[in-house]
Design a protein around this motif. Structure first.
Motif, PDB file in Angstrom:
ATOM      1  N   UNK A  72     -18.138 -30.668  43.868  1.00 58.55           N
ATOM      2  CA  UNK A  72     -18.598 -29.371  43.346  1.00 58.55           C
ATOM      3  C   UNK A  72     -18.108 -28.927  41.892  1.00 58.55           C
ATOM      4  N   UNK A  73     -17.004 -29.858  41.624  1.00 57.47           N
ATOM      5  CA  UNK A  73     -16.405 -29.657  40.378  1.00 57.47           C
ATOM      6  C   UNK A  73     -15.254 -28.717  40.285  1.00 57.47           C
ATOM      7  N   UNK A  74     -14.834 -28.249  41.221  1.00 55.01           N
ATOM      8  CA  UNK A  74     -13.902 -26.984  41.275  1.00 55.01           C
ATOM      9  C   UNK A  74     -12.379 -27.281  40.656  1.00 55.01           C
ATOM     10  N   UNK A  75     -11.932 -28.678  40.833  1.00 55.49           N
ATOM     11  CA  UNK A  75     -10.904 -29.093  40.157  1.00 55.49           C
ATOM     12  C   UNK A  75     -11.043 -29.231  38.821  1.00 55.49           C
ATOM     13  N   UNK A  76     -12.021 -29.854  38.469  1.00 55.71           N
ATOM     14  CA  UNK A  76     -12.376 -29.873  37.015  1.00 55.71           C
ATOM     15  C   UNK A  76     -12.496 -28.565  36.365  1.00 55.71           C
ATOM     16  N   UNK A  77     -12.855 -27.701  36.859  1.00 55.77           N
ATOM     17  CA  UNK A  77     -13.137 -26.159  36.425  1.00 55.77           C
ATOM     18  C   UNK A  77     -11.577 -25.633  36.139  1.00 55.77           C
ATOM     19  N   UNK A  78     -10.699 -26.012  37.190  1.00 55.94           N
ATOM     20  CA  UNK A  78      -9.346 -25.540  37.072  1.00 55.94           C
ATOM     21  C   UNK A  78      -8.542 -25.972  35.923  1.00 55.94           C
ATOM     22  N   UNK A  79      -8.797 -27.425  35.653  1.00 58.34           N
ATOM     23  CA  UNK A  79      -8.363 -28.087  34.495  1.00 58.34           C
ATOM     24  C   UNK A  79      -8.959 -27.527  33.271  1.00 58.34           C
ATOM     25  N   UNK A  80     -10.246 -27.439  33.338  1.00 58.50           N
ATOM     26  CA  UNK A  80     -10.482 -26.649  32.012  1.00 58.50           C
ATOM     27  C   UNK A  80      -9.903 -25.253  31.652  1.00 58.50           C
ATOM     28  N   UNK A  81      -9.834 -24.627  32.842  1.00 56.76           N
ATOM     29  CA  UNK A  81      -9.140 -23.212  32.575  1.00 56.76           C
ATOM     30  C   UNK A  81      -7.626 -23.368  31.966  1.00 56.76           C
ATOM     31  N   UNK A  82      -7.006 -24.663  32.505  1.00 54.70           N
ATOM     32  CA  UNK A  82      -5.835 -24.646  32.121  1.00 54.70           C
ATOM     33  C   UNK A  82      -5.559 -25.396  30.466  1.00 54.70           C
ATOM     34  N   UNK A  83      -6.476 -25.844  30.111  1.00 53.47           N
ATOM     35  CA  UNK A  83      -6.513 -26.603  28.922  1.00 53.47           C
ATOM     36  C   UNK A  83      -6.322 -27.915  29.036  1.00 53.47           C
ATOM     37  N   UNK A  95      -6.103 -14.954  27.338  1.00 57.45           N
ATOM     38  CA  UNK A  95      -5.938 -13.901  26.795  1.00 57.45           C
ATOM     39  C   UNK A  95      -6.360 -13.557  25.450  1.00 57.45           C
ATOM     40  N   UNK A  96      -7.721 -13.768  25.647  1.00 56.75           N
ATOM     41  CA  UNK A  96      -8.740 -13.702  24.574  1.00 56.75           C
ATOM     42  C   UNK A  96      -8.923 -14.605  23.421  1.00 56.75           C
ATOM     43  N   UNK A  97      -8.035 -15.665  23.466  1.00 58.34           N
ATOM     44  CA  UNK A  97      -8.236 -16.696  22.662  1.00 58.34           C
ATOM     45  C   UNK A  97      -8.635 -18.201  23.198  1.00 58.34           C
ATOM     46  N   UNK A  98      -9.414 -18.652  22.338  1.00 53.78           N
ATOM     47  CA  UNK A  98      -9.955 -19.906  22.719  1.00 53.78           C
ATOM     48  C   UNK A  98      -8.949 -21.075  23.289  1.00 53.78           C
ATOM     49  N   UNK A  99      -9.206 -21.513  24.434  1.00 55.88           N
ATOM     50  CA  UNK A  99      -8.181 -22.702  24.985  1.00 55.88           C
ATOM     51  C   UNK A  99      -8.600 -23.949  24.068  1.00 55.88           C
ATOM     52  N   UNK A 100      -7.487 -24.531  23.568  1.00 65.20           N
ATOM     53  CA  UNK A 100      -7.645 -25.845  22.948  1.00 65.20           C
ATOM     54  C   UNK A 100      -6.623 -26.574  23.240  1.00 65.20           C
ATOM     55  N   UNK A 101      -6.047 -26.548  24.536  1.00 62.38           N
ATOM     56  CA  UNK A 101      -4.730 -27.376  25.045  1.00 62.38           C
ATOM     57  C   UNK A 101      -3.951 -26.585  26.211  1.00 62.38           C
ATOM     58  N   UNK A 102      -3.124 -27.183  26.608  1.00 63.65           N
ATOM     59  CA  UNK A 102      -2.380 -26.451  27.618  1.00 63.65           C
ATOM     60  C   UNK A 102      -1.582 -25.370  26.898  1.00 63.65           C
ATOM     61  N   UNK A 103      -1.802 -23.978  27.569  1.00 62.63           N
ATOM     62  CA  UNK A 103      -1.304 -22.939  27.074  1.00 62.63           C
ATOM     63  C   UNK A 103       0.130 -22.475  27.705  1.00 62.63           C
ATOM     64  N   UNK A 104       0.720 -21.889  26.966  1.00 62.86           N
ATOM     65  CA  UNK A 104       2.223 -21.213  27.186  1.00 62.86           C
ATOM     66  C   UNK A 104       1.809 -19.954  27.936  1.00 62.86           C
ATOM     67  N   UNK A 105       2.407 -20.023  29.148  1.00 65.81           N
ATOM     68  CA  UNK A 105       2.142 -18.915  30.143  1.00 65.81           C
ATOM     69  C   UNK A 105       1.236 -19.326  31.227  1.00 65.81           C
ATOM     70  N   UNK A 106       0.921 -20.583  31.249  1.00 68.25           N
ATOM     71  CA  UNK A 106       0.084 -21.063  32.599  1.00 68.25           C
ATOM     72  C   UNK A 106       0.947 -22.243  33.057  1.00 68.25           C
ATOM     73  N   UNK A 107       1.013 -22.187  34.495  1.00 63.06           N
ATOM     74  CA  UNK A 107       1.670 -23.079  35.136  1.00 63.06           C
ATOM     75  C   UNK A 107       0.963 -23.337  36.516  1.00 63.06           C
ATOM     76  N   UNK A 108       1.035 -24.521  37.084  1.00 59.59           N
ATOM     77  CA  UNK A 108       0.160 -25.184  38.036  1.00 59.59           C
ATOM     78  C   UNK A 108       1.095 -25.674  39.219  1.00 59.59           C
ATOM     79  N   UNK A 109       0.376 -25.539  40.297  1.00 60.91           N
ATOM     80  CA  UNK A 109       0.789 -26.065  41.586  1.00 60.91           C
ATOM     81  C   UNK A 109      -0.023 -27.135  42.107  1.00 60.91           C
TER      82      UNK A 109
END
Length: 455
Positions: A72-83, A95-109
């Motif tokens: 269903x692409x859910x993990x791909x969607x998560x990786x898009x959200x993470x940058x 936070x209102x700014x376009x994601x163009x790579x891994x962002x500060x303040x985003x952590x993953x388990x």
């Protein structure tokens, strides 16, 4: 084991940032996905669509679940959200700014712990702080506090190999939260654990979240487990498969802590389950008529599981039963049972109607036949209703020697589905065909061939 109160001073100090962030207005989503689509190239240069036109926002203060089957692409969607992954079209904002790579303040388990084996528990937790440039003394204090909070006090100097699966995943949570993330992304974080350990860890996580003791403003979680999503999430987005599209969005207005046995809880689970079964049937019909049927994924189900479910329906239910009742009776998970039911529907041994599974006339005959007659009927339905099986046999009949490497067919399937789905589909296709006696498989040579009687 409950997560204790140790480390509470550090966490409560950080909650000031969570409650009144300076970087965003209270109404602004933490993460927004706007008309996101994702496709990959294939060997035939035909794009393979994984996600189509996804619009979803992660709100401040919520746990949002992305629920869907494999593919269903859910993990791909998560990786898009993470940058970590850039979408083919559309955009993700943080936070209102376009994601163009891994962002500060985003952590993953992660699902598989992803700990560095030669580092101790404390060193694994400190690793993220080192990358942020936190001073060694401060990093050590924060790591110890996080380790204590997740219930691993006394294991600071242990190595991952010395820990159980549940303890290793707790280290993963400590490593993610020690950086005090604005948003916590979780990719099926409990699926690699045994049932009891997973349940304890879920409950502990929700207890901390409900008490406001997690240093993060929002959580985005991927899962394929319906009950897990309803148990933990404030809102659920259900994705259909191949390609992934939003098929249902649902607010979960149930107070925490939630009880699986409450009627309100069961009603929400059944609503999601009914929606998923309807989409499953629609997907089977669409894929059977698309690209020669090669777009139809096959679940990881054996012919013997198909036999057993048909027999149960005839013997104990006069050929028809509610899927939820079958899960309780057979003591298996909904996802596992649904996979078998899906195969019965594909083979037209049964029909999925809402939340019910009803055997067809052919399914009843199959359940009551002897072994030889079953295999004949299975072969007929496999070739007739699974276009990929008919295609495989047709290719083998045309080839000299009536043999071909399995990689040749997997490459064809990859033009219409992701690699893992293509691998699984081919495996089911080959094992079903071997059960039916219309195919031989050589493990040593990785080839399929026609038996002499078929050739």
């Amino acid at each position: 084991m409950r997560w204790p109160n140790a480390g509470r001073v550090w966490i409560e100090d950080e909650l000031l940032t969570r409650k009144s962030p300076a970087s965003a207005t209270p109404t602004e989503p933490v993460i927004r996905l706007e008309d996101v689509s994702m496709s990959y190239s294939t060997e035939s240069d035909k794009p393979l669509s994984v996600l189509e036109h996804i619009n979803v926002s992660l709100k401040d203060g919520e746990i949002l679940g992305l629920l869907g089957r494999s593919g269903s692409g859910k993990s791909t969607l998560l990786r898009i959200a993470s940058g970590l992954v850039k979408p083919t079209s559309g955009r993700a904002t943080y936070l209102g700014k376009t994601v163009d790579g891994p962002g500060r303040g985003v952590a993953m388990v992660f699902q598989t712990f992803a700990l560095v084996p030669w580092l101790t528990v404390r060193q694994n937790v400190e690793a993220g702080l080192d990358a942020l440039g936190v001073r060694p003394h401060d990093a050590a204090d924060r790591a110890v506090a996080a380790i204590e909070t997740i219930g691993l006090k006394g294991f600071e100097d242990a190595y991952p190999r010395q820990l159980s699966g549940g303890m290793r995943q707790r280290v993963g949570f400590a490593r993610a939260t020690v950086v005090q993330p604005t948003v916590l992304l979780m990719d099926e974080p409990f699926s690699a654990l045994d049932v009891l350990t997973a349940e304890n860890l879920r409950t502990d996580f929700i207890d901390l979240w409900a008490a406001g003791r997690l240093p993060t403003r929002a959580v985005l979680m991927v899962t394929h487990n319906i009950e897990e999503a309803v148990l933990m999430c404030d809102r659920i987005v259900v994705l259909s498969s191949d390609p992934g599209r939003i098929s249902l969005e649902l607010d979960i207005d149930l107070p925490q802590p939630r009880n699986r046995m409450d009627s309100a809880f069961r009603e929400v689970v059944d609503e999601i389950y009914s929606a998923l079964t309807t989409r499953t049937v629609d997907s089977i019909r669409a894929n059977r008529n698309q690209n020669g049927g090669l777009a139809q994924p096959l679940p990881a189900v054996t012919a013997h599981q198909i036999e057993a479910l048909c027999e149960t329906l005839v013997r104990d239910h006069q050929g028809a039963a509610a899927i939820t009742a079958l899960t309780r009776e057979l003591h298996i998970g909904r996802a596992e049972l649904m996979s078998v039911a899906q195969c019965l529907h594909i083979l037209e041994f049964a029909e999925i109607k809402g939340a019910d599974l009803n055997l067809t006339a052919a399914g009843r005959i199959f359940a009551e036949a002897d072994e030889a007659a079953r295999k004949v009927l299975f072969a007929e339905h496999l070739v007739r209703f699974v276009p990929a099986a008919a295609h495989l046999l047709r290719v083998l009949k045309e080839r000299p020697g009536h043999s071909a490497p399995t990689a040749r067919f997997r490459a064809e399937l990859e033009d219409h589905m992701q690699y893992a789905a293509a691998q699984q589909t081919l495996h089911s296709l080959v094992t079903w065909s071997c059960y039916a006696g219309i195919l031989d498989y050589s493990y040593k040579r990785r080839t399929v061939s026609l038996p002499a009687a078929v050739a």
